[in-house]
Design a protein around this motif. Sequence first.
Motif, PDB file in Angstrom:
ATOM      1  N   ALA A 520      -1.671 -20.539   9.784  1.00 35.90           N
ATOM      2  CA  ALA A 520      -2.508 -19.409  10.193  1.00 35.90           C
ATOM      3  C   ALA A 520      -3.380 -18.940   9.035  1.00 35.90           C
ATOM      4  O   ALA A 520      -3.065 -19.153   7.861  1.00 35.90           O
ATOM      5  N   ILE A 521      -4.467 -18.291   9.386  1.00 34.54           N
ATOM      6  CA  ILE A 521      -5.359 -17.628   8.426  1.00 34.54           C
ATOM      7  C   ILE A 521      -5.308 -16.129   8.699  1.00 34.54           C
ATOM      8  O   ILE A 521      -5.331 -15.703   9.856  1.00 34.54           O
ATOM      9  N   THR A 522      -5.194 -15.340   7.635  1.00 40.30           N
ATOM     10  CA  THR A 522      -5.213 -13.883   7.763  1.00 40.30           C
ATOM     11  C   THR A 522      -6.486 -13.351   7.111  1.00 40.30           C
ATOM     12  O   THR A 522      -6.750 -13.641   5.943  1.00 40.30           O
ATOM     13  N   LEU A 523      -7.262 -12.602   7.872  1.00 37.03           N
ATOM     14  CA  LEU A 523      -8.498 -11.989   7.382  1.00 37.03           C
ATOM     15  C   LEU A 523      -8.308 -10.483   7.362  1.00 37.03           C
ATOM     16  O   LEU A 523      -8.098  -9.868   8.413  1.00 37.03           O
ATOM     17  N   ARG A 524      -8.350  -9.899   6.163  1.00 40.68           N
ATOM     18  CA  ARG A 524      -8.203  -8.449   6.039  1.00 40.68           C
ATOM     19  C   ARG A 524      -9.520  -7.858   5.554  1.00 40.68           C
ATOM     20  O   ARG A 524      -9.926  -8.088   4.411  1.00 40.68           O
ATOM     21  N   ALA A 525     -10.166  -7.108   6.422  1.00 42.85           N
ATOM     22  CA  ALA A 525     -11.424  -6.449   6.061  1.00 42.85           C
ATOM     23  C   ALA A 525     -11.131  -5.198   5.255  1.00 42.85           C
ATOM     24  O   ALA A 525     -10.189  -4.462   5.553  1.00 42.85           O
ATOM     25  N   GLY A 526     -11.934  -4.969   4.239  1.00 39.92           N
ATOM     26  CA  GLY A 526     -11.752  -3.795   3.397  1.00 39.92           C
ATOM     27  C   GLY A 526     -12.080  -2.501   4.111  1.00 39.92           C
ATOM     28  O   GLY A 526     -12.652  -2.487   5.207  1.00 39.92           O
ATOM     29  N   GLY A 527     -11.724  -1.398   3.478  1.00 37.68           N
ATOM     30  CA  GLY A 527     -12.056  -0.076   4.014  1.00 37.68           C
ATOM     31  C   GLY A 527     -13.254   0.505   3.290  1.00 37.68           C
ATOM     32  O   GLY A 527     -13.745  -0.048   2.302  1.00 37.68           O
ATOM     33  N   GLY A 528     -13.744   1.627   3.765  1.00 40.51           N
ATOM     34  CA  GLY A 528     -14.858   2.305   3.112  1.00 40.51           C
ATOM     35  C   GLY A 528     -14.389   3.231   2.013  1.00 40.51           C
ATOM     36  O   GLY A 528     -13.229   3.654   1.986  1.00 40.51           O
ATOM     37  N   GLY A 529     -15.291   3.536   1.084  1.00 35.09           N
ATOM     38  CA  GLY A 529     -14.967   4.484   0.027  1.00 35.09           C
ATOM     39  C   GLY A 529     -14.900   5.914   0.546  1.00 35.09           C
ATOM     40  O   GLY A 529     -15.507   6.255   1.565  1.00 35.09           O
ATOM     41  N   GLY A 530     -14.148   6.761  -0.143  1.00 38.32           N
ATOM     42  CA  GLY A 530     -14.049   8.171   0.245  1.00 38.32           C
ATOM     43  C   GLY A 530     -15.151   8.999  -0.384  1.00 38.32           C
ATOM     44  O   GLY A 530     -15.837   8.562  -1.315  1.00 38.32           O
ATOM     45  N   PHE A 531     -15.336  10.209   0.128  1.00 38.27           N
ATOM     46  CA  PHE A 531     -16.353  11.125  -0.396  1.00 38.27           C
ATOM     47  C   PHE A 531     -15.669  12.441  -0.764  1.00 38.27           C
ATOM     48  O   PHE A 531     -15.048  13.087   0.080  1.00 38.27           O
ATOM     49  N   GLY A 532     -15.765  12.808  -2.039  1.00 37.51           N
ATOM     50  CA  GLY A 532     -15.175  14.063  -2.505  1.00 37.51           C
ATOM     51  C   GLY A 532     -13.714  13.901  -2.881  1.00 37.51           C
ATOM     52  O   GLY A 532     -13.048  12.943  -2.470  1.00 37.51           O
ATOM     53  N   PRO A 533     -13.166  14.831  -3.656  1.00 39.57           N
ATOM     54  CA  PRO A 533     -11.772  14.742  -4.106  1.00 39.57           C
ATOM     55  C   PRO A 533     -10.792  14.763  -2.929  1.00 39.57           C
ATOM     56  O   PRO A 533     -10.896  15.614  -2.036  1.00 39.57           O
ATOM     57  N   PRO A 534      -9.809  13.868  -2.908  1.00 45.59           N
ATOM     58  CA  PRO A 534      -8.876  13.808  -1.776  1.00 45.59           C
ATOM     59  C   PRO A 534      -8.029  15.053  -1.610  1.00 45.59           C
ATOM     60  O   PRO A 534      -7.656  15.415  -0.480  1.00 45.59           O
ATOM     61  N   GLU A 535      -7.725  15.762  -2.721  1.00 41.02           N
ATOM     62  CA  GLU A 535      -6.885  16.954  -2.608  1.00 41.02           C
ATOM     63  C   GLU A 535      -7.615  18.106  -1.933  1.00 41.02           C
ATOM     64  O   GLU A 535      -7.004  19.151  -1.667  1.00 41.02           O
ATOM     65  N   ARG A 561      -1.988  15.022  -1.649  1.00 42.57           N
ATOM     66  CA  ARG A 561      -1.172  16.179  -2.035  1.00 42.57           C
ATOM     67  C   ARG A 561      -0.874  17.078  -0.833  1.00 42.57           C
ATOM     68  O   ARG A 561      -1.000  18.297  -0.874  1.00 42.57           O
ATOM     69  N   VAL A 562      -0.467  16.426   0.244  1.00 46.34           N
ATOM     70  CA  VAL A 562      -0.104  17.141   1.474  1.00 46.34           C
ATOM     71  C   VAL A 562       1.363  16.834   1.789  1.00 46.34           C
ATOM     72  O   VAL A 562       1.752  15.662   1.884  1.00 46.34           O
ATOM     73  N   ALA A 563       2.169  17.892   1.922  1.00 41.89           N
ATOM     74  CA  ALA A 563       3.581  17.727   2.275  1.00 41.89           C
ATOM     75  C   ALA A 563       3.733  17.809   3.793  1.00 41.89           C
ATOM     76  O   ALA A 563       3.101  18.653   4.442  1.00 41.89           O
ATOM     77  N   LEU A 564       4.536  16.918   4.335  1.00 40.79           N
ATOM     78  CA  LEU A 564       4.775  16.891   5.782  1.00 40.79           C
ATOM     79  C   LEU A 564       6.260  17.097   6.048  1.00 40.79           C
ATOM     80  O   LEU A 564       7.118  16.637   5.274  1.00 40.79           O
ATOM     81  N   LYS A 573       3.771  25.525   2.598  1.00 41.87           N
ATOM     82  CA  LYS A 573       4.214  25.925   1.259  1.00 41.87           C
ATOM     83  C   LYS A 573       4.335  24.707   0.338  1.00 41.87           C
ATOM     84  O   LYS A 573       3.950  24.745  -0.836  1.00 41.87           O
ATOM     85  N   GLY A 574       4.875  23.621   0.886  1.00 40.08           N
ATOM     86  CA  GLY A 574       5.013  22.412   0.087  1.00 40.08           C
ATOM     87  C   GLY A 574       3.659  21.857  -0.337  1.00 40.08           C
ATOM     88  O   GLY A 574       3.492  21.378  -1.463  1.00 40.08           O
ATOM     89  N   THR A 575       2.683  21.938   0.583  1.00 34.11           N
ATOM     90  CA  THR A 575       1.332  21.460   0.276  1.00 34.11           C
ATOM     91  C   THR A 575       0.684  22.316  -0.805  1.00 34.11           C
ATOM     92  O   THR A 575       0.052  21.802  -1.744  1.00 34.11           O
ATOM     93  N   GLU A 576       0.860  23.637  -0.673  1.00 27.65           N
ATOM     94  CA  GLU A 576       0.290  24.537  -1.676  1.00 27.65           C
ATOM     95  C   GLU A 576       0.873  24.237  -3.053  1.00 27.65           C
ATOM     96  O   GLU A 576       0.154  24.221  -4.068  1.00 27.65           O
TER      97      GLU A 576
END
Length: 586
Positions: A520-535, A561-564, A573-576
Motif C-alpha cells: 500500500a501507499i499512504t499519502l498524508r496531505a499537510g495542514g495549513g499554518g495558524g494565524f495568531g498566538p494559539p493561547e 493552554r486549554v484544560a478540559l 479555572k484550569g484554563t485560566e
Amino acid sequence: MKRAKTKRRVGADAVLTEIVRNGVIAATEEMKTNLMRTAYNMIVYEALDFTVGLYTAEGETVSIGLGLPSFIRGMAETVKAKLRHFGKDGIEPGDILVTNDAYTTGSHLYHFTFSLPIFHKGKLSGFACCMAHWTDVGGVLGGVTTDIYSEGLQIPIVKYAKAGVVNQDLVDIIRMNVRIPERAMGDLRAQITAVKTGERRFLELLDRYGREEVLAAIANIMDQSEAAARARTRTVPDGVYEAESFMDDDGVEIGKPVPVKVRVVKRGDEMTIDLSQMSPQVRGFYNSGATTGYSCAQVAYKCLTSPTDYPINEGSFRPLKVILAPGTVVSAVKPAAMRWWMTFPMTVVDTVFRALEKAIPDRTIAAHHADLLVCLINGVSPKDGRLFLAGIGPSGGGFGAKLTEDGMNATVCLNDGDTHNHPIEQMEAKYPVLFERHALREDSGGAGRYRGGLGTEQVVQARAPININVQVDRVHCAPWGLAGGHPGAGNQVCVRSGGKEISDLPNAKVLMKRLNPGDAITLRAGGGGGFGPPEERDPDKVANDVRQGYISRDIAGEIYRVALDAAGNVDRKGTELLRREQKKPA
C-alpha cells in the motif's frame, strides 16, 4: 475643402455591459460543461484538470472558466504566440490551432491547447481556447526526467484544422505516440467540442447586439476591472516587501533545498512582483516556463486585490508588473524538464502572501499544504489484460488560517483551484486498488488564534501488481503560520511493502516503485499554518476541535493552554491557570 471623415466610436451602455459580462461567463461555463460531458479520461471529466476561455482578437483574456488559477496566463500567452506565428493574415475561418509546447504554455507536454479563431462577417473578432490535461503523451512512464525530450511528444504551433479540413497527418502522429490512442482521441474531440461551443455562443452575442457594441462592452468590463484593482492596490501601504521559503529538492539532488525568493514593490496604484531571484532551473522535472512565472504573480495579485471580480479578464492585471529572469524554476528555458511543473508555483504564491503579512494582515493567509499529493499508477489490468494509466488524488490538504477565520480542511491546493479528486468508487471499479482509509489528519492544522485547516490521509492498497510514482514536495518546508501562528504538518508519504511500513523516506518522492498485492501507499496531505498566538484561541472552539477529532487533548493542553474536564468541556479555572502560567516570564 472636404473635411476628413472621423471614425465613429461605438459605445456600450451599462445595461449592455452587464449583459455581455454575464454572457461571456455563461459561454465559458458551457464550454466547461460540454468538455466534461464528452471527455474520455477521468482526469478531465471528474478531476476537471482543464481550463477554457474566450479571448479578444489580440489574445487578451475576456473570460476564463472558473477552475485552474495557474492557467490564467498560460492560455492567453499561447493564443498570442499563435497569433505571432501565423499573423492575422495567416488565419482564416475554419482554422483550429494547437500546441503542447511546454515553453509556450509554461507547463508540461500533457497540456494540449486548442484555439479557434472566431470570425464574424469575415472579421477576426476573438478566440475560443481550451487547455486540457491528457493522461499520456508518450515519453517515459516513471522516474525523474531531466530534459524535455524524454517527456513525450512535442507539438509545435500548427493547424489542427485548416479552413475546416482536419490535418489527418497530425492526428496520425499523435495517435502513434500515445499508449491508449482511443482515449487520447476522445479527449481531443472533447476539446474541439469545447472551443466550438465558445465560438457559437460568442457569435450569438455579436449577432444579437452587434460586433462593435459587444467589443465595446468587453472594453468597458476590462476598464472596470482595472479601476477596481487599482483602487484596492492603493489601500496597500507603499513599500518594498520581501520573503523567502524553499522547496525540499528537485528529485535528483536529494536533500538539496531549492530557494524561493520574492520581492514586492508597491507604489501608488501599481504593484511589482519581482521573481528574478528565484532558484535557477533545476535538473529534475519541477521547472515551469515564463508564462507560469507571470501566473504566480497574477494569482497572488488577484487574490489580494480583486478576488471576486468576474469574469477573470485582462483588466484586473494592468496595474501589475512582473519581473522574471530567464532560466529560473518559474521561467525555465529549453531543454529544462517540465513534467511536474505545477508544484513550485503554489509555494511562490504562498511566499508573496508571506511578504505582505505586516502590510495587509487582513488580506493575507498563512501557508497551505501546496501540493497535489498525486500518486500516478500504471500496470496491466487483471480484468482485460490491457495497460492502464491513472492517478490517485488530487488529495485535499489544509489551507492557512486568516486574521479572522480558520483555514479550510481537505481542500485541493491553490494551484488547481476547482480541481476535484478522482472518486474512490470509480477508482476501485476501474483499477486494481482498494482504499483502506480516507480521513482527516488529526493535529495537522497549525495552532493559532485561528487554526490552520486539516490535511487528509489516504491509504491505498494494491489488489494486483502496479507501478507507482509519487512526486510530493513540502515535507521539510512545513506550511508556516503568520502573526505568531504555528506551522501546519508537512506533507508525508509512506509505503507498506511486504508487510513492512517504510516511513523514514528522505523526502516524499517515490519513483517507479512496484507494489504487489497487499502492499500500500499512504499519502498524508499537510495542514495549513495558524494565524495568531494559539493561547488566544477561544477555549470553546478548542473544546469543539477536540470533539470533532481535529486536535488531540494533548495539543489542547500543551499548545492552546486549554484544560478540559472528563466530558470534554472547558475547565474554566484550569484554563485560566494554564494561560496565566504561559504568560509568566521564563
